[in-house]
Design a protein around this motif. Structure first.
Motif: not given
Length: 434
Positions: A99-114
């Motif tokens: 969650r912090d990765l998305e909030f601070e750095y705008e990386y939506k890791l779950v979407d990227m993995v999907l």
């Protein structure tokens, strides 16, 4: 479900575009050499990230962000490396990092993995990025979708039940909310669409997910005797118990009450409750599902230990079930599952994982989880890959080749020492002086 299937029909063309852009390269030999030299020392330390025992989510999110930047530079999402990084954290810590990765750095890791092609590594990485309830909802939906589009040809009833059995009332509510938020349709509609409206198993699943079980401690011996008597009489040409009543008993009564019913039935009438189930239901799938509920009610830990063992015994191995059963139960009852597994199969679960799991990164992560942080020995680690931009894995997941042929083809050996890596770096320094 209709909206989900429409979405499914567009996956192919979208993925092709993404894969095409990912594979597009214009790297020179010189720049690849620079990247290789920089990557070698880092990859040499992959087996032990050395996360601090004090969780600092700002510091650790920044470290995860560096991994994401490297992936962006290399034009690929290195699932192995991400999975390795996350393996030292608890479930709660991983959720904070994502969650912090998305909030601070705008990386939506779950979407990227999907967006990556389906593979066991993708499934394992995704399981580490989301909460257990969401993992259950996604796996439940996947089974329904695959069945609907004839991607699987077996009855999914028992697997659907296995996913939701461990949910308490609060979990059931979260499951329904997660499912509808992710997939638009209420889960009840999708169950009836795929499993059949009015189907006994559909009714059973929907009743389990309603989350209306009495959760107080204790039980009524008088009530247990009455219900046990009705079950017995129904099998002796007496007034049959209708299916709705049977389902209500199994999905509303407390586990303590149900256990008392089962014990009284067997003690008083000399037959296991499973015989009553066989007399009441005709279809084998229905019988199997209610028998599994009996097994779960008597011992949830033993039930899931057997679920894991069956998945490990399958050919090919059922990675989705193993991953869900271990990662999904990490924060709740995994220690009990491991204990029951050891008693039932006379060996620790981690030993079975060592011999059965053939993808090294998944093996390492699952063993770390079931042993509460005990890493597999260095001589069991797979080879360290050098440049993931040249990954030729058919899944595109960055899977580590494990066969001897694959190792020899790449000209690499497993378990290189730090000294060997240093020497290798020096060779490139000599070839290309700064």
């Amino acid at each position: 479900m209709a909206s989900l299937l429409r979405k499914l029909s567009h996956v192919s063309s979208t993925d092709v575009k993404k894969v095409t852009s990912t594979l597009a390269r214009s790297k020179t030999y010189e720049s690849n050499l620079v990247k290789l030299e920089k990557r070698l020392p880092r990859q040499a330390t992959v087996p032990a990230f050395g996360h601090s025992t004090d969780f600092d989510y700002k510091r650790d999110t920044k470290q995860l962000c560096k991994i994401m930047k490297h992936c962006a530079t290399a034009h690929t999402l290195d699932l192995d490396y991400i999975l390795h990084f996350l393996s030292s954290y608890t479930c709660e810590q991983r959720m904070i990092l994502v969650r912090d990765l998305e909030f601070e750095y705008e990386y939506k890791l779950v979407d990227m993995v999907l967006e990556r092609p389906e593979s066991p590594i993708r499934s394992c990485t995704l399981a580490m990025l989301i909460e257990p309830i969401e993992l259950y909802a996604r796996d439940f939906h996947d089974l329904l979708t695959w069945k609907q589009v004839n991607k699987i040809d077996y009855d999914i009833s028992e697997k659907l039940l296995e996913i939701v059995l461990a949910l308490n009332n609060e979990d059931s509510k979260k499951f329904r909310e997660n499912y509808e938020n992710l997939f638009v349709n209420p889960v009840e509609k999708d169950i009836e669409l795929v499993q059949g409206e009015g189907n006994i198993i559909s009714q059973l699943l929907i009743n389990v997910l309603e989350g209306k079980r009495y959760e107080e401690n204790g039980h009524s011996a008088t009530t247990a005797k009455l219900i046990a008597k009705r079950l017995y009489e129904a099998g002796e040409d007496g007034p049959a118990i209708d299916y709705d009543t049977f389902i209500k008993i199994f999905t509303r009564d407390t586990f303590a009450q149900l256990s008392a019913i089962f014990d009284i039935y067997e003690d008083k009438y000399g037959r296991p409750i499973e015989e009553a189930i066989e007399r009441e239901f005709q279809g084998q799938t229905q019988i199997n599902c209610f028998k599994e509920m009996v097994e779960f009610i008597r011992s949830p830990g033993l039930y899931y230990a057997k679920v894991i063992r069956r998945a490990l015994d399958k050919t090919p191995l059922d990675y989705e079930t193993v991953i869900r059963s271990i990662i999904g139960h990490q924060e709740k009852d995994l220690s009990e599952i491991c204990l029951e597994y050891s008693k039932e199969y006379d060996e620790p679960l981690e030993e079975t994982l060592k011999t059965r799991i053939d993808i090294m990164e998944i093996k390492r992560v699952l063993i770390l989880i079931v042993t509460d942080g005990h890493d597999i020995e260095a001589d069991e680690l797979s080879q360290v890959r050098f440049d993931h931009s040249n990954n030729s894995s058919p899944t595109g997941s960055g899977a580590i080749p494990t066969s001897t042929a694959a190792v020899n083809t790449l000209g690499m050996r497993r378990n290189r020492s730090q000294e060997a890596f240093d020497k290798f770096v020096n060779v490139f320094k000599t070839m290309r002086p700064h």
